[in-house]
Design a protein around this motif. Structure first.
Motif, PDB file in Angstrom:
ATOM      1  N   ASN A 207       0.831  -1.212   0.000  1.00 47.62           N
ATOM      2  CA  ASN A 207       0.000   0.000   0.000  1.00 47.62           C
ATOM      3  C   ASN A 207       0.860   1.255   0.000  1.00 47.62           C
ATOM      4  N   GLU A 210       2.409   1.856  -3.471  1.00 47.41           N
ATOM      5  CA  GLU A 210       1.431   2.367  -4.434  1.00 47.41           C
ATOM      6  C   GLU A 210       1.022   3.796  -4.104  1.00 47.41           C
ATOM      7  N   ARG A 216       0.175   1.530  -9.710  1.00 46.13           N
ATOM      8  CA  ARG A 216      -0.441   0.301  -9.229  1.00 46.13           C
ATOM      9  C   ARG A 216       0.433  -0.891  -9.592  1.00 46.13           C
ATOM     10  N   ASP A 357     -11.332   1.078  -2.217  1.00 48.59           N
ATOM     11  CA  ASP A 357     -10.425   0.669  -3.294  1.00 48.59           C
ATOM     12  C   ASP A 357      -9.126   0.102  -2.729  1.00 48.59           C
ATOM     13  N   ARG A 361      -7.533  -3.646  -3.217  1.00 47.57           N
ATOM     14  CA  ARG A 361      -6.146  -3.794  -3.670  1.00 47.57           C
ATOM     15  C   ARG A 361      -5.344  -4.625  -2.672  1.00 47.57           C
ATOM     16  N   GLN A 364      -6.338  -8.314  -2.898  1.00 43.93           N
ATOM     17  CA  GLN A 364      -5.860  -8.861  -4.167  1.00 43.93           C
ATOM     18  C   GLN A 364      -4.355  -9.110  -4.108  1.00 43.93           C
ATOM     19  N   PHE A 365      -3.609  -8.178  -3.498  1.00 45.63           N
ATOM     20  CA  PHE A 365      -2.167  -8.375  -3.345  1.00 45.63           C
ATOM     21  C   PHE A 365      -1.878  -9.613  -2.509  1.00 45.63           C
ATOM     22  N   LEU A 382      -2.244  -8.760 -11.475  1.00 38.53           N
ATOM     23  CA  LEU A 382      -3.310  -8.224 -10.635  1.00 38.53           C
ATOM     24  C   LEU A 382      -4.243  -7.463 -11.560  1.00 38.53           C
TER      25      LEU A 382
END
Length: 385
Positions: A207, A210, A216, A357, A361, A364-365, A382
């Protein structure tokens, strides 16, 4: 509106992070704790509420009772939002119950136990229009926000390389067998999810990378392992990253690096220069240049941008740290709640506050890193969700 009224689920006696949340919420005087279900044990919840000075009738045996009771209180008394500070397996059901009862949610990360739950949570947030925030605390540091502003302004030039490291040593031994409740649930797949190390600290590192870079993660290659014998979940791992614009990166996360405390460090390099920030020296940001001496930026300096200036509370030379960064997340969230109650909608997707969001993320990571580590395939994408 006076203070924003907060309810808390979890964080009772003996819980580290609950006390941190309460300190952060209190720091700017914008948030007031009015109720809570502080433990799955009703007696422990009652003791915790009494120790915090709450009225008996606002201390609940479980979060379901709390949602029902708070929802029928007069508007000027009921809580505005719920702070979720439990183990991971309860994050989604608590957030779901709160949103369905009309309450905003500020949750510890990761947002849910699985990516599927995170996607379902997004549908619920969108349907209700309520504010949702995630406590990726490190984005609250003034110099992290300064770093983001400078990167997005192009000061480092075209980005080339992102290196983020998060090293701890607290799980170097078999802590889960030593009556360490924090270790026990984090290493239990039923409560922590698919990962310990990547789910606990690796997701913070991803995080941060990003957030500061504005890019991303597009794909990754991961090598995770359980170092201490008998563990079902990873306690160490390294991840190769490919960001948007073909920027390359490396993420190292470890909870078995003996002697390390909470060593989170971010370095970003462009074709003009690089930056270096460390959570253990958070009031210093280094800007390194190819053609001139290194610059040392300090929290509180009058040369900093608006985001860093607005996020600092004391004059230069008075160190600010973790609690203040955490408090910036609470202050940003309180502003979202105020906007919502003023009829302006929720802006938790925008600016510096991690929202739904970031929640997706993160999950998903985590799941992609776990799958990649177990696969012979090198790169795992991803995809946008």
């Amino acid at each position: 509106m006076q203070k924003i009224r907060m309810g808390m689920v979890g964080g009772g006696e003996g819980a580290f992070i609950g006390a941190v949340h309460r300190m952060a919420a209190n720091l700017d005087g914008e948030v007031e704790l009015v109720c809570g279900a502080f433990s799955a044990d009703a007696e422990r919840s009652a003791r915790s509420g009494a120790a915090l000075g709450l009225a008996d009738e606002r201390v609940y045996a479980d979060f379901h009772e709390m949602m029902r009771a708070e929802a029928v209180l007069p508007a000027e008394q009921r809580m505005h939002f719920v702070a979720v500070v439990t183990p991971n397996d309860l994050h989604f059901p608590i957030a779901q119950a709160a949103l369905q009862s009309g309450f905003h949610v500020l949750s510890d990360k990761p947002a849910t136990l699985t990516l599927a739950e995170a996607l379902e949570l997004r549908e619920l947030v969108n349907a209700t229009g309520l504010a949702y925030g995630l406590t990726h605390t490190y984005t609250g540091y003034p110099l992290v926000r300064e770093a983001r502003e400078r990167v997005l302004a192009g000061e480092l030039g075209a980005l080339r390389k992102i290196v983020v490291d998060y090293s701890q040593g607290w799980l170097s031994g078999p802590e889960e067998g030593a009556d360490n409740k924090q270790a026990a649930w984090r290493l239990d797949p039923a409560r922590a999810g698919a990962s310990c190390c990547m789910g606990d600290i690796g997701v913070h590192a991803a995080n941060l990378a990003e957030y500061v870079s504005g890019l991303r993660i597009a794909s990754l290659c991961a090598d995770l392992r359980a170092t201490v014998p008998g563990r079902q979940l990873d306690d160490d791992g390294a991840v190769l990253l490919r960001f948007d614009d073909d920027v390359r990166g490396l993420l190292n996360a470890s909870q078995v690096s003996a002697g390390e405390e909470n060593n989170l460090r971010l370095r970003i390099y462009g074709d003009k220069g690089g930056l270096d920030w460390s959570q253990q020296a958070p009031n210093t940001l280094l800007l390194r240049w190819q053609d001139r001496p290194t610059e040392v930026l300090r929290t509180g300096g009058n040369y900093l941008g608006q985001a860093a200036t607005d996020s600092a509370r004391t004059p230069m030379g008075h160190p600010e740290g973790y609690i203040e960064a955490f408090a910036n997340i609470y202050r940003d969230f309180a502003r979202c709640v105020r906007q919502w109650h003023a009829g302006q909608g929720s802006s938790s997707r925008d600016g510096d506050l991690p929202g739904i969001d970031a929640a997706i993320r993160g999950m998903q990571f985590i799941e992609t890193a776990v799958a990649a580590s177990a696969s012979e395939q090198k790169w795992h994408r991803l995809e946008p969700l």
